[in-house]
Design a protein around this motif. Sequence first.
Motif, PDB file in Angstrom:
ATOM      1  N   HIS A   1     -18.488 -14.280  23.139  1.00 24.19           N
ATOM      2  CA  HIS A   1     -19.719 -15.029  22.944  1.00 24.19           C
ATOM      3  C   HIS A   1     -20.624 -14.248  22.014  1.00 24.19           C
ATOM      4  N   LEU A   2     -21.238 -14.908  21.040  1.00 25.82           N
ATOM      5  CA  LEU A   2     -22.166 -14.292  20.100  1.00 25.82           C
ATOM      6  C   LEU A   2     -23.519 -14.986  20.168  1.00 25.82           C
ATOM      7  N   GLN A   3     -24.568 -14.194  20.221  1.00 24.67           N
ATOM      8  CA  GLN A   3     -25.923 -14.732  20.242  1.00 24.67           C
ATOM      9  C   GLN A   3     -26.747 -14.059  19.148  1.00 24.67           C
ATOM     10  N   PRO A   4     -27.374 -14.849  18.265  1.00 22.93           N
ATOM     11  CA  PRO A   4     -28.177 -14.230  17.199  1.00 22.93           C
ATOM     12  C   PRO A   4     -29.402 -13.545  17.785  1.00 22.93           C
ATOM     13  N   MET A   5     -29.694 -12.374  17.235  1.00 22.77           N
ATOM     14  CA  MET A   5     -30.853 -11.612  17.679  1.00 22.77           C
ATOM     15  C   MET A   5     -31.959 -11.733  16.623  1.00 22.77           C
ATOM     16  N   TRP A   6     -33.050 -11.031  16.837  1.00 23.22           N
ATOM     17  CA  TRP A   6     -34.170 -11.072  15.908  1.00 23.22           C
ATOM     18  C   TRP A   6     -33.795 -10.461  14.565  1.00 23.22           C
ATOM     19  N   ARG A   7     -34.302 -11.045  13.520  1.00 24.44           N
ATOM     20  CA  ARG A   7     -34.128 -10.451  12.197  1.00 24.44           C
ATOM     21  C   ARG A   7     -35.069  -9.267  12.056  1.00 24.44           C
ATOM     22  N   ARG A   8     -34.572  -8.225  11.395  1.00 21.93           N
ATOM     23  CA  ARG A   8     -35.411  -7.053  11.213  1.00 21.93           C
ATOM     24  C   ARG A   8     -34.988  -6.290   9.967  1.00 21.93           C
ATOM     25  N   PRO A   9     -35.919  -5.620   9.318  1.00 23.01           N
ATOM     26  CA  PRO A   9     -35.546  -4.821   8.137  1.00 23.01           C
ATOM     27  C   PRO A   9     -34.790  -3.570   8.570  1.00 23.01           C
ATOM     28  N   VAL A  10     -33.757  -3.238   7.828  1.00 18.07           N
ATOM     29  CA  VAL A  10     -32.962  -2.044   8.094  1.00 18.07           C
ATOM     30  C   VAL A  10     -33.029  -1.151   6.866  1.00 18.07           C
ATOM     31  N   ARG A  11     -33.328   0.105   7.075  1.00 16.79           N
ATOM     32  CA  ARG A  11     -33.531   1.040   5.972  1.00 16.79           C
ATOM     33  C   ARG A  11     -32.355   1.043   5.003  1.00 16.79           C
ATOM     34  N   GLY A  12     -32.657   0.748   3.742  1.00 12.47           N
ATOM     35  CA  GLY A  12     -31.655   0.783   2.693  1.00 12.47           C
ATOM     36  C   GLY A  12     -30.788  -0.456   2.582  1.00 12.47           C
ATOM     37  N   LEU A  13     -30.952  -1.397   3.528  1.00 11.71           N
ATOM     38  CA  LEU A  13     -30.076  -2.576   3.532  1.00 11.71           C
ATOM     39  C   LEU A  13     -30.837  -3.896   3.568  1.00 11.71           C
ATOM     40  N   GLY A  14     -32.152  -3.840   3.583  1.00 11.82           N
ATOM     41  CA  GLY A  14     -32.935  -5.061   3.577  1.00 11.82           C
ATOM     42  C   GLY A  14     -33.022  -5.711   4.942  1.00 11.82           C
ATOM     43  N   LEU A  15     -33.203  -7.041   4.944  1.00 12.54           N
ATOM     44  CA  LEU A  15     -33.347  -7.805   6.182  1.00 12.54           C
ATOM     45  C   LEU A  15     -31.977  -8.112   6.769  1.00 12.54           C
ATOM     46  N   VAL A  16     -31.792  -7.776   8.027  1.00 13.87           N
ATOM     47  CA  VAL A  16     -30.496  -7.952   8.696  1.00 13.87           C
ATOM     48  C   VAL A  16     -30.689  -8.751   9.977  1.00 13.87           C
ATOM     49  N   GLU A  17     -29.751  -9.677  10.221  1.00 11.16           N
ATOM     50  CA  GLU A  17     -29.773 -10.441  11.472  1.00 11.16           C
ATOM     51  C   GLU A  17     -28.570 -10.026  12.329  1.00 11.16           C
ATOM     52  N   PRO A  18     -28.781  -9.198  13.332  1.00 13.43           N
ATOM     53  CA  PRO A  18     -27.659  -8.786  14.193  1.00 13.43           C
ATOM     54  C   PRO A  18     -27.272  -9.907  15.158  1.00 13.43           C
ATOM     55  N   TRP A  19     -26.065  -9.811  15.651  1.00 13.60           N
ATOM     56  CA  TRP A  19     -25.564 -10.717  16.678  1.00 13.60           C
ATOM     57  C   TRP A  19     -25.132  -9.887  17.877  1.00 13.60           C
ATOM     58  N   LEU A  20     -25.535 -10.342  19.063  1.00 15.49           N
ATOM     59  CA  LEU A  20     -25.152  -9.660  20.295  1.00 15.49           C
ATOM     60  C   LEU A  20     -23.791 -10.179  20.755  1.00 15.49           C
ATOM     61  N   LEU A  21     -22.825  -9.286  20.868  1.00 13.01           N
ATOM     62  CA  LEU A  21     -21.469  -9.642  21.281  1.00 13.01           C
ATOM     63  C   LEU A  21     -21.272  -9.372  22.764  1.00 13.01           C
ATOM     64  N   THR A  22     -20.796 -10.396  23.480  1.00 12.72           N
ATOM     65  CA  THR A  22     -20.451 -10.243  24.901  1.00 12.72           C
ATOM     66  C   THR A  22     -19.172 -11.011  25.165  1.00 12.72           C
ATOM     67  N   ARG A  23     -18.639 -10.826  26.349  1.00 13.09           N
ATOM     68  CA  ARG A  23     -17.509 -11.649  26.766  1.00 13.09           C
ATOM     69  C   ARG A  23     -18.033 -12.981  27.280  1.00 13.09           C
ATOM     70  N   SER A  24     -17.282 -14.066  27.058  1.00  8.89           N
ATOM     71  CA  SER A  24     -17.645 -15.340  27.644  1.00  8.89           C
ATOM     72  C   SER A  24     -17.518 -15.253  29.157  1.00  8.89           C
ATOM     73  N   ARG A  25     -18.382 -15.922  29.856  1.00 11.38           N
ATOM     74  CA  ARG A  25     -18.369 -15.843  31.320  1.00 11.38           C
ATOM     75  C   ARG A  25     -17.049 -16.284  31.916  1.00 11.38           C
ATOM     76  N   ASP A  26     -16.430 -17.329  31.329  1.00 11.44           N
ATOM     77  CA  ASP A  26     -15.157 -17.795  31.890  1.00 11.44           C
ATOM     78  C   ASP A  26     -14.014 -16.866  31.529  1.00 11.44           C
ATOM     79  N   ALA A  27     -14.266 -15.871  30.600  1.00 11.08           N
ATOM     80  CA  ALA A  27     -13.212 -14.927  30.222  1.00 11.08           C
ATOM     81  C   ALA A  27     -13.313 -13.645  31.020  1.00 11.08           C
ATOM     82  N   GLU A  28     -14.394 -13.482  31.778  1.00  9.41           N
ATOM     83  CA  GLU A  28     -14.586 -12.255  32.546  1.00  9.41           C
ATOM     84  C   GLU A  28     -13.764 -12.259  33.811  1.00  9.41           C
TER      85      GLU A  28
END
Length: 372
Positions: free
Chosen positions: A345-372
Motif C-alpha cells: 500500500h502506498l500513501q502520498p505524503m506532504w510535499r517538501r523541499p529537499v536540499r539539492g533536489l527541489g520539491l519532492v513528494e514522498p510516498w509512505l510504503l506499508t503492507r496491505s492489511r489483507d496481506a499482513e
Amino acid sequence: MAGEGSGSGGNSSGTGSGGSEGQAAGGAGDNTVALELERLILDAPRRYTPYQAARAADVSMDLATRFWRAMGFPDIGQSRALTDNDVIALRRLAGLIESGLLSESMAIQVARSTGQTTARLAGWQMDTFLENLTQAVEPGLTRAEVAYPLTELLLPELEQFLVYVWRRQLAAVTGRVVHAAEDTEITSGRLAVGFADLVGFTRLSRRLEEEELGELVETFENTCSDLIVGQGGRVIKTLGDEILYATEDPVVAAEIALALVETLAKEDTMPALRVGMAFGTVTSRMGDVFGTTVNLASRLTSIAPRDAVLVDGELAAAMEQTGAVPPYVPEDPAGHQAAVGFPFHLQPMWRRPVRGLGLVEPWLLTRSRDAE
C-alpha cells in the motif's frame, strides 16, 4: 608494499639481490614475530627495492608506483621490502595493458578496486583474530606466540575460501552484464536504491560501552545483510549505523525495506529504523553507486518517520505498473478504495523541499492489511 612497507623502517644497507629478512629489516633487532608472520603470509622473502622490482618486472618506475599506490601500498623509499610475488603482480598488470585487454587507466582501476576491497577484508579479519587471540591465549603464552601457528593453519583455508567467494560473486555479476539490454545498462542502469538508517545512533553511541556498541553494529549489519541478500538484493556498503543496498526489481526493494523494519523492530536492544528508497538511473563504479537517485534515497531516509519506509514517485509508479499496489486515485489519497488483493500500500505524503533536489513528494510504503 602494504605489509612490507610497514615493517621496513630500518632501511636495509645490504646490496645483494637476495638479501635475507634480517638484512632487509636492518639487523637482527628487527627479526621479530611480525616479520616472521609477514614472510609466512607473503610466502617469499624480501629481496627488492621498489626500483629493483620495477626493473625486474620490466615496468617503468612511474607505472609501478601508480599501481602500488592504487592498491593502497605506501611509498617505502629504497627499502628492500618487496618480494618475487610483487614482481610477478607488476608483470601481470603490465601484461594486461600490453596485450590490449585493459587500458592503462582501467588497469589502475582494477588495482584500486582490488586494493580497497581486500584492505577492508584484511582489516576486519585481523580485528576478529586479535579479539579471539586476546580471549583465548593459553596460560604462559603471549598473543604473539599464538599468532604464528594460528595464521599458519588459517591462511590456506582463508585463501581458498576467498577465491571461491570471489568466483561466485564474479559469476553473478557477469550474468547481470550479459543480460543487460544495452552496454549503457552495465554502468548506468535503472535500479531501486535503498538506505536503512538507525535512528538516534549518535546519541546512543555516547551511552554504550565500546563492546556493547560493537555488538549492536554487528547485529545490525549481519541482520540487514542477510535479509537483503536473501531477498535477491545487493549490499553496496555499510556505514556503521547505515546500510546501502540496490536491486533491479522495485517489488523486491519494497519487500526488503519492510522486512528490515519488521525484523529489527523485534530486537529489543535495537534502535528504531527508517528506510528511504528511490528508483531511477544509477551510475555504478568500483562496486559503489552514484547519482541523483542515490542522493534522493539518502534524503528520503533522513526525513522518514521512525520504523517507516518512504519511497519516491518513480518507485511508486514502477510498483503500480507491476500490480504490487492499487492504482492511485486522487480523490482517495489514503488509498482505501480497491486496496484489497494487493501486497503493498502506498500513501502520498506532504510535499517538501529537499536540499539539492527541489520539491519532492514522498510516498509512505506499508503492507496491505489483507496481506499482513
